[in-house]
Design an enzyme around this catalytic site. Sequence first.
Site, PDB file in Angstrom:
ATOM      1  N   ASP A  16     -10.928 -31.823   5.486  1.00  0.00           N
ATOM      2  CA  ASP A  16     -12.077 -31.171   6.117  1.00  0.00           C
ATOM      3  C   ASP A  16     -12.000 -29.694   5.750  1.00  0.00           C
ATOM      4  O   ASP A  16     -11.303 -28.923   6.405  1.00  0.00           O
ATOM      5  CB  ASP A  16     -12.034 -31.365   7.634  1.00  0.00           C
ATOM      6  CG  ASP A  16     -13.193 -30.665   8.330  1.00  0.00           C
ATOM      7  OD1 ASP A  16     -14.315 -30.681   7.781  1.00  0.00           O
ATOM      8  OD2 ASP A  16     -12.976 -30.098   9.416  1.00  0.00           O
ATOM      9  N   GLU A  75     -15.050 -34.028   3.038  1.00  0.00           N
ATOM     10  CA  GLU A  75     -16.355 -33.882   3.679  1.00  0.00           C
ATOM     11  C   GLU A  75     -17.218 -32.925   2.865  1.00  0.00           C
ATOM     12  O   GLU A  75     -16.753 -31.883   2.415  1.00  0.00           O
ATOM     13  CB  GLU A  75     -16.188 -33.360   5.107  1.00  0.00           C
ATOM     14  CG  GLU A  75     -17.469 -33.450   5.905  1.00  0.00           C
ATOM     15  CD  GLU A  75     -17.253 -33.174   7.379  1.00  0.00           C
ATOM     16  OE1 GLU A  75     -17.938 -32.277   7.902  1.00  0.00           O
ATOM     17  OE2 GLU A  75     -16.408 -33.853   7.993  1.00  0.00           O
ATOM     18  N   ASP A 147      -9.953 -30.005  13.627  1.00  0.00           N
ATOM     19  CA  ASP A 147      -9.957 -29.996  12.160  1.00  0.00           C
ATOM     20  C   ASP A 147      -9.182 -31.181  11.588  1.00  0.00           C
ATOM     21  O   ASP A 147      -9.626 -31.821  10.634  1.00  0.00           O
ATOM     22  CB  ASP A 147      -9.385 -28.674  11.639  1.00  0.00           C
ATOM     23  CG  ASP A 147     -10.240 -27.491  12.051  1.00  0.00           C
ATOM     24  OD1 ASP A 147     -11.385 -27.399  11.574  1.00  0.00           O
ATOM     25  OD2 ASP A 147      -9.767 -26.677  12.862  1.00  0.00           O
TER      26      ASP A 147
END
Length: 185
Positions: A16, A75, A147
């Site tokens: 991420d 992502e 996160d």
Amino acid sequence: MKSASTVVATRILGLDPGLRITGFGVIDKLGNQLRYVASGCIRTRDGELPGRLKTLLDGVREVVAAYTPDQVAVEKVFVNVNPQSTLLLGQARGAVICGAVSCDLPVHEYTALQVKQAVVGYGKAAKEQVQHMVQRLLALDGCPSPDAADALACAICHAHGGQGTAGAFAGRRRAGRILVAPDPG
């Protein structure tokens, strides 16, 4: 004596990206089962952008060296209201992808909507819902940080066959690990 059957495990690194904090999560996929391996964050210090990007690149390489994933799920960047923030996030994402590709790993990309849909069942789920479902799906004792949870969710999305785009970022494909499990029969 029971015979042993071969189960191929695929280790997936979810990322991420963020310029200050990049979450990472590592899971093993064994058939239709998922097993938690590790998660955490790569943090950059305030300072010049090139140094922060190098921290991200090196951090991803360290995670890859420590956990030897077979595939990477990242992502995709969403377009922010602030164009400067979007550009900075895009550069951080580029450093993270380069870190994985430099280790000859295939990189698959997923939107936040795809990740949330795969993990929670609702594409507009709140961060807390994602954390909770990651905790449940991986049988964790506690909720991972936001996160790390997002990174684990990205890996889970990939493990569940999300339709990512490996395309231009795919390096050579690495074979999964071979594990021997007792035959249930």
